[in-house]
Scaffold this active site. Structure first.
Site, PDB file in Angstrom:
ATOM      1  N   GLY A  61       0.778  -1.239   0.000  1.00  0.00           N
ATOM      2  CA  GLY A  61       0.000   0.000   0.000  1.00  0.00           C
ATOM      3  C   GLY A  61       0.809   1.287   0.000  1.00  0.00           C
ATOM      4  O   GLY A  61       0.280   2.345   0.357  1.00  0.00           O
ATOM      5  N   SER A  62       2.073   1.229  -0.431  1.00  0.00           N
ATOM      6  CA  SER A  62       2.852   2.480  -0.413  1.00  0.00           C
ATOM      7  C   SER A  62       2.374   3.451  -1.506  1.00  0.00           C
ATOM      8  O   SER A  62       2.426   4.669  -1.309  1.00  0.00           O
ATOM      9  CB  SER A  62       4.349   2.201  -0.547  1.00  0.00           C
ATOM     10  OG  SER A  62       4.679   1.775  -1.836  1.00  0.00           O
ATOM     11  N   ASN A  63       1.919   2.934  -2.621  1.00  0.00           N
ATOM     12  CA  ASN A  63       1.377   3.838  -3.653  1.00  0.00           C
ATOM     13  C   ASN A  63       0.082   4.476  -3.184  1.00  0.00           C
ATOM     14  O   ASN A  63      -0.165   5.659  -3.434  1.00  0.00           O
ATOM     15  CB  ASN A  63       1.164   3.101  -4.978  1.00  0.00           C
ATOM     16  CG  ASN A  63       2.438   3.029  -5.796  1.00  0.00           C
ATOM     17  OD1 ASN A  63       2.861   4.031  -6.375  1.00  0.00           O
ATOM     18  ND2 ASN A  63       3.056   1.861  -5.823  1.00  0.00           N
ATOM     19  N   HIS A  83       2.869   0.042 -13.070  1.00  0.00           N
ATOM     20  CA  HIS A  83       3.696  -1.158 -13.249  1.00  0.00           C
ATOM     21  C   HIS A  83       5.169  -0.772 -13.097  1.00  0.00           C
ATOM     22  O   HIS A  83       5.607   0.234 -13.667  1.00  0.00           O
ATOM     23  CB  HIS A  83       3.441  -1.749 -14.639  1.00  0.00           C
ATOM     24  CG  HIS A  83       4.214  -3.006 -14.872  1.00  0.00           C
ATOM     25  ND1 HIS A  83       3.875  -4.203 -14.266  1.00  0.00           N
ATOM     26  CD2 HIS A  83       5.332  -3.249 -15.601  1.00  0.00           C
ATOM     27  CE1 HIS A  83       4.754  -5.124 -14.626  1.00  0.00           C
ATOM     28  NE2 HIS A  83       5.641  -4.576 -15.433  1.00  0.00           N
ATOM     29  N   ASN A 100      -3.524   1.563 -13.713  1.00  0.00           N
ATOM     30  CA  ASN A 100      -2.588   0.689 -13.003  1.00  0.00           C
ATOM     31  C   ASN A 100      -1.198   1.300 -13.064  1.00  0.00           C
ATOM     32  O   ASN A 100      -0.899   2.093 -13.954  1.00  0.00           O
ATOM     33  CB  ASN A 100      -2.566  -0.689 -13.662  1.00  0.00           C
ATOM     34  CG  ASN A 100      -1.669  -1.671 -12.934  1.00  0.00           C
ATOM     35  OD1 ASN A 100      -1.674  -1.733 -11.694  1.00  0.00           O
ATOM     36  ND2 ASN A 100      -0.879  -2.430 -13.668  1.00  0.00           N
ATOM     37  N   MET A 130      -3.175  -7.588  -7.296  1.00  0.00           N
ATOM     38  CA  MET A 130      -2.525  -8.705  -7.968  1.00  0.00           C
ATOM     39  C   MET A 130      -3.502  -9.618  -8.717  1.00  0.00           C
ATOM     40  O   MET A 130      -3.433 -10.841  -8.592  1.00  0.00           O
ATOM     41  CB  MET A 130      -1.724  -9.524  -6.939  1.00  0.00           C
ATOM     42  CG  MET A 130      -0.716  -8.691  -6.168  1.00  0.00           C
ATOM     43  SD  MET A 130       0.474  -7.873  -7.231  1.00  0.00           S
ATOM     44  CE  MET A 130       1.520  -9.250  -7.619  1.00  0.00           C
ATOM     45  N   ARG A 131      -4.398  -9.024  -9.487  1.00  0.00           N
ATOM     46  CA  ARG A 131      -5.359  -9.826 -10.249  1.00  0.00           C
ATOM     47  C   ARG A 131      -5.567  -9.217 -11.611  1.00  0.00           C
ATOM     48  O   ARG A 131      -5.536  -7.997 -11.745  1.00  0.00           O
ATOM     49  CB  ARG A 131      -6.750  -9.802  -9.589  1.00  0.00           C
ATOM     50  CG  ARG A 131      -6.815 -10.626  -8.433  1.00  0.00           C
ATOM     51  CD  ARG A 131      -8.141 -10.613  -7.713  1.00  0.00           C
ATOM     52  NE  ARG A 131      -7.880 -11.412  -6.549  1.00  0.00           N
ATOM     53  CZ  ARG A 131      -7.941 -12.734  -6.543  1.00  0.00           C
ATOM     54  NH1 ARG A 131      -8.393 -13.390  -7.568  1.00  0.00           N
ATOM     55  NH2 ARG A 131      -7.589 -13.403  -5.471  1.00  0.00           N
TER      56      ARG A 131
HETATM   57  C1  GRF Z   1       4.418  -1.492  -7.018  1.00  0.00           C
HETATM   58  O1  GRF Z   1       5.761  -1.764  -7.348  1.00  0.00           O
HETATM   59  C2  GRF Z   1       3.579  -1.375  -8.253  1.00  0.00           C
HETATM   60  O2  GRF Z   1       4.270  -0.865  -9.347  1.00  0.00           O
HETATM   61  C3  GRF Z   1       3.182  -2.810  -8.527  1.00  0.00           C
HETATM   62  O3  GRF Z   1       2.982  -3.366  -7.259  1.00  0.00           O
HETATM   63  C4  GRF Z   1       3.760  -2.660  -6.292  1.00  0.00           C
HETATM   64  C5  GRF Z   1       2.811  -2.191  -5.253  1.00  0.00           C
HETATM   65  O4  GRF Z   1       3.458  -1.603  -4.167  1.00  0.00           O
HETATM   66  N1  GRF Z   1       2.010  -2.868  -9.377  1.00  0.00           N
HETATM   67  P1  GRF Z   1       2.620  -0.888  -3.016  1.00  0.00           P
HETATM   68  O5  GRF Z   1       1.613  -1.925  -2.510  1.00  0.00           O
HETATM   69  O6  GRF Z   1       1.940   0.290  -3.627  1.00  0.00           O
HETATM   70  O7  GRF Z   1       3.613  -0.517  -1.985  1.00  0.00           O
END
Ligand code: GRF
Length: 213
Positions: free
Chosen positions: A20-22, A117, A115, A98-99
């Site tokens: 969940g860092s994003n 990536h 999304n 992750m789906r």
């Molecule tokens: C990130 O590296 C994103 O690019 C990928 O999954 C990871 C998620 O990280 N899709 P977080 O859960 O947001 O920390």
């Protein structure tokens, strides 16, 4: 050419399966008023996702929807879409979800699921993108924000940021360098959408100037 969304405050749902860092970086941009949006709900398919705790800490509603409680992907996604519609969500932000997204979800939110990536697509789609990049031996990698379509990391690209790959890098070090860029680029894309500046023609995305500028 079609405008992705009209200008205006965005009501977001974030879908996350893990850390969940994003999600947090987007929340911080909202707090700082860099991003004209609100996160109405954080939805996870994983009961123990750290993202759920991060959302609780931010006072954001959380929802765990377990795909195993449904007979198939269609039913699971129909339930997901019901929750999104009930909250009038404008845009769905996948952040470590992750789906693969299926027909039901895609048709309900066409061009409205994004999304991020951790590679420069179309290189290294799928899992362990940073390791794929290292193993291949590229000298530059980065991250990509794109619209979600039926494929795996194949949708129209909105923005990419590059980072160097150094000889001394391992997967962890490279992932960290890329993640720092992820945390900057995702909310910036969202803000461009909130400003009504993102346009799509076929699979090309164009960013316009602010009207009147
Ligand atoms: C990130 O590296 C994103 O690019 C990928 O999954 C990871 C998620 O990280 N899709 P977080 O859960 O947001 O920390």
């Amino acid at each position: 050419m079609k405008q992705l969304m009209e200008a205006g405050h965005l009501k977001l749902a974030v879908l996350a399966s893990g850390r969940g860092s994003n999600f947090d970086a987007i929340g911080q941009a909202i707090d700082k008023k860099d991003l004209d949006a609100e996160i109405a709900v954080l939805i996870s398919d994983q009961p123990n996702a750290q993202a759920l705790q991060k959302a609780t800490a931010r006072g954001i509603e959380i929802l765990h929807i377990n795909p195993r409680d449904f007979s198939g992907r269609g039913d699971y996604e129909a339930a997901l879409v019901d929750e999104l519609k009930a909250r009038n969500i404008d845009l769905v932000v996948l952040a470590g979800y992750m789906r693969l997204v299926g027909k039901v979800f895609l048709s309900a939110y066409q061009n409205r699921i994004l999304n991020i990536h951790p590679a420069l697509l179309p290189s290294f789609p799928g899992l362990h993108a940073q390791k794929q990049a290292l193993d291949y031996g590229v000298k530059i990698s980065g991250c990509t924000v794109h619209i979600v379509d039926q494929g795996m990391d194949t949708g129209p690209i909105i923005m990419q940021k590059a980072v160097p790959v150094y000889d001394t890098d391992d997967e962890e070090v490279l992932s960290k360098r890329i993640l720092q860029e992820e945390h900057q680029v995702y909310w910036r894309v969202l803000q461009l959408i909130a400003e009504g500046r993102v346009w799509i023609k076929d699979r090309r995305i164009f960013i316009s100037n602010i009207p009147g500028d």
